[in-house]
Motif scaffolding. Structure first.
Motif, PDB file in Angstrom:
ATOM      1  N   UNK A  55      17.837   2.325  20.062  1.00  0.00           N
ATOM      2  CA  UNK A  55      17.688   1.469  18.879  1.00  0.00           C
ATOM      3  C   UNK A  55      16.793   2.140  17.841  1.00  0.00           C
ATOM      4  N   UNK A  56      15.763   2.845  18.306  1.00  0.00           N
ATOM      5  CA  UNK A  56      14.882   3.574  17.385  1.00  0.00           C
ATOM      6  C   UNK A  56      15.663   4.663  16.652  1.00  0.00           C
ATOM      7  N   UNK A  57      16.491   5.387  17.380  1.00  0.00           N
ATOM      8  CA  UNK A  57      17.302   6.439  16.758  1.00  0.00           C
ATOM      9  C   UNK A  57      18.230   5.848  15.699  1.00  0.00           C
ATOM     10  N   UNK A  58      18.807   4.704  15.992  1.00  0.00           N
ATOM     11  CA  UNK A  58      19.688   4.034  15.028  1.00  0.00           C
ATOM     12  C   UNK A  58      18.905   3.595  13.796  1.00  0.00           C
ATOM     13  N   UNK A  59      17.703   3.090  14.033  1.00  0.00           N
ATOM     14  CA  UNK A  59      16.851   2.601  12.949  1.00  0.00           C
ATOM     15  C   UNK A  59      16.486   3.716  11.973  1.00  0.00           C
ATOM     16  N   UNK A  60      16.245   4.917  12.508  1.00  0.00           N
ATOM     17  CA  UNK A  60      15.777   6.032  11.691  1.00  0.00           C
ATOM     18  C   UNK A  60      16.910   6.882  11.127  1.00  0.00           C
TER      19      UNK A  60
ATOM     20  N   UNK B 285       9.125  -2.758   5.776  1.00  0.00           N
ATOM     21  CA  UNK B 285       8.296  -1.554   5.863  1.00  0.00           C
ATOM     22  C   UNK B 285       9.145  -0.306   5.622  1.00  0.00           C
ATOM     23  N   UNK B 286      10.323  -0.246   6.229  1.00  0.00           N
ATOM     24  CA  UNK B 286      11.178   0.938   6.077  1.00  0.00           C
ATOM     25  C   UNK B 286      11.682   1.101   4.643  1.00  0.00           C
ATOM     26  N   UNK B 287      11.861  -0.005   3.951  1.00  0.00           N
ATOM     27  CA  UNK B 287      12.245   0.081   2.541  1.00  0.00           C
ATOM     28  C   UNK B 287      11.151   0.786   1.740  1.00  0.00           C
ATOM     29  N   UNK B 288       9.905   0.451   2.035  1.00  0.00           N
ATOM     30  CA  UNK B 288       8.775   1.105   1.363  1.00  0.00           C
ATOM     31  C   UNK B 288       8.687   2.572   1.769  1.00  0.00           C
ATOM     32  N   UNK B 289       8.955   2.869   3.034  1.00  0.00           N
ATOM     33  CA  UNK B 289       8.924   4.259   3.516  1.00  0.00           C
ATOM     34  C   UNK B 289       9.994   5.096   2.822  1.00  0.00           C
TER      35      UNK B 289
ATOM     36  N   UNK C 208       0.808  -1.216   0.000  1.00  0.00           N
ATOM     37  CA  UNK C 208       0.000   0.000   0.000  1.00  0.00           C
ATOM     38  C   UNK C 208       0.838   1.261   0.000  1.00  0.00           C
ATOM     39  N   UNK C 209       1.970   1.236   0.703  1.00  0.00           N
ATOM     40  CA  UNK C 209       2.858   2.401   0.735  1.00  0.00           C
ATOM     41  C   UNK C 209       3.440   2.661  -0.647  1.00  0.00           C
ATOM     42  N   UNK C 210       3.856   1.592  -1.333  1.00  0.00           N
ATOM     43  CA  UNK C 210       4.374   1.748  -2.703  1.00  0.00           C
ATOM     44  C   UNK C 210       3.289   2.314  -3.626  1.00  0.00           C
ATOM     45  N   UNK C 211       2.076   1.796  -3.488  1.00  0.00           N
ATOM     46  CA  UNK C 211       0.975   2.278  -4.345  1.00  0.00           C
ATOM     47  C   UNK C 211       0.687   3.746  -4.057  1.00  0.00           C
ATOM     48  N   UNK C 212       0.689   4.110  -2.789  1.00  0.00           N
ATOM     49  CA  UNK C 212       0.443   5.504  -2.416  1.00  0.00           C
ATOM     50  C   UNK C 212       1.519   6.410  -2.990  1.00  0.00           C
TER      51      UNK C 212
END
Length: 349
Positions: free
Chosen positions: A266-271, A232-236, A192-196
């Motif tokens: 870990x969240x900071x590293x992820x983003x 998910x992050x790849x799509x983001x 859905x993210x890719x389609x959007x």
């Protein structure tokens, strides 16, 4: 009888000039009855009334909160129900809309998820929420300048209807909203993210992440069993590359589950490397919830740790909690309704 709000402005009945008049009555003036459209020929008004309907609701119930926000409970024409929230601020009016009856995502901290999935809303039912709220508030629908698709449902699992509704929101003869004033929230459906992204509407994307690692996320977000964070992050990233819109990451803090400072790190590293903003959401309690929220001190500490690591972070202190209108509380359970039916007699309110 067909739903006129399912149509884009250029698809409305009549010739070009008449289409523009009808669109103006619907989206600028908020008409809920064709008889109000006094600059249309009587014969056209009568034909419209025979063949089309404006409102998608049998009943609208309004639940005002002490903080000025209002929760709306809509009974749809088939008897099913959904909800939306009106939030007035000093310099803007915001509505939080639903895209489904209930929700299939089943997140453990969300009362809507506990209801299960009822059905998708049509584009007309999504848009009708705005018209009904504006009518009850005594304002033009175009005075509502911020729309967040964060109510009941997962928008990307009802994407065809959501996209059609958003196109009317953005259309200059529709609600004439700026794309940056429309935010779509998703639990993370990569397809859905890719389609959007390919639709290139330019709206804002909010990802309900709620954990920085798959193990924790699977405990609280059932869809995480199907879609790992990396996918998910790849799509983001694709969405940002296509739209250049900064993505918001929603994160509901749950005591002892996802609120440890190591998880903030870990969240900071992820983003890292993403154009992202983290929106921390205190858990809003509801009857039967299997989790508890992080205390205020823990929320502030988590936010401070993210900021220390260079992550833009805000805390969304919820509104409307006293009437079950806060984030994660929409569950069709609210007291003392003030009701109105969307009829011509109400037009002067």
């Amino acid at each position: 009888m067909r739903a006129i709000l399912d149509l884009l402005p250029e698809e409305l009945p009549g010739e070009g000039y008449r289409k523009a008049q009808i669109a103006h009555w619907l989206y600028a003036r908020g008409a809920l009855d064709f008889a109000e459209m006094t600059d249309l020929p009587k014969a056209l008004r009568e034909a419209l009334d025979r063949e089309w309907r404006i409102s998608e609701f049998a009943l609208v119930e309004a639940y005002p909160s002490r903080d000025g926000s209002v929760k709306y409970l809509f009974t749809l024409l088939d008897g099913k129900k959904t909800e939306a929230v009106y939030m007035p601020y000093e310099n803007r009016k915001t509505v939080c809309l639903s895209t489904m009856v209930g929700c299939p995502a089943g997140c453990s901290f969300c009362a809507t998820g506990a209801l299960g999935f009822g059905r998708n809303l049509t584009a007309a039912e999504i848009l009708s929420q705005i018209l009904a709220i504006a009518h009850h508030q005594g304002i033009s629908p175009r005075e509502i300048r911020n729309v967040v698709l964060m109510g009941m449902g997962e928008p990307l699992l009802n994407l065809q209807n959501v996209l059609r509704a958003v196109r009317v929101m953005l259309h200059p003869k529709g609600l004439a909203l700026s794309p940056r004033r429309v935010t779509l929230s998703t639990v993370g459906i990569p397809k859905g993210i890719y389609r959007l992204a390919e639709e290139d509407l330019g709206v804002r994307l909010a990802l309900s992440l709620h954990a920085p690692d798959d193990e924790t996320r699977r405990k609280i977000v059932p869809t995480a069993h199907r879609y790992p964070i990396a996918e998910i992050l790849e799509a983001v990233r694709h969405y940002y590359a296509k739209t250049k819109r900064r993505v918001t990451f929603e994160y509901t803090l749950l005591e002892g589950v996802n609120d440890h400072l190591w998880q903030a790190r870990l969240l900071a590293k992820l983003l890292k490397g993403l154009s992202a903003h983290v929106n921390l959401i205190p858990f809003n309690p509801w009857e039967g919830a299997p989790v508890e929220g992080t205390p205020k001190a823990g929320i502030l500490a988590f936010a401070e740790e993210l900021r220390r690591l260079g992550v833009p972070t805000s805390i969304r202190w919820s509104r409307g909690q006293d009437v079950g209108a806060a984030c994660g509380q929409l569950a069709l359970k609210v007291p003392r309704p003030l009701t109105f039916k969307p009829t011509l007699e109400d037009a002067g309110r």
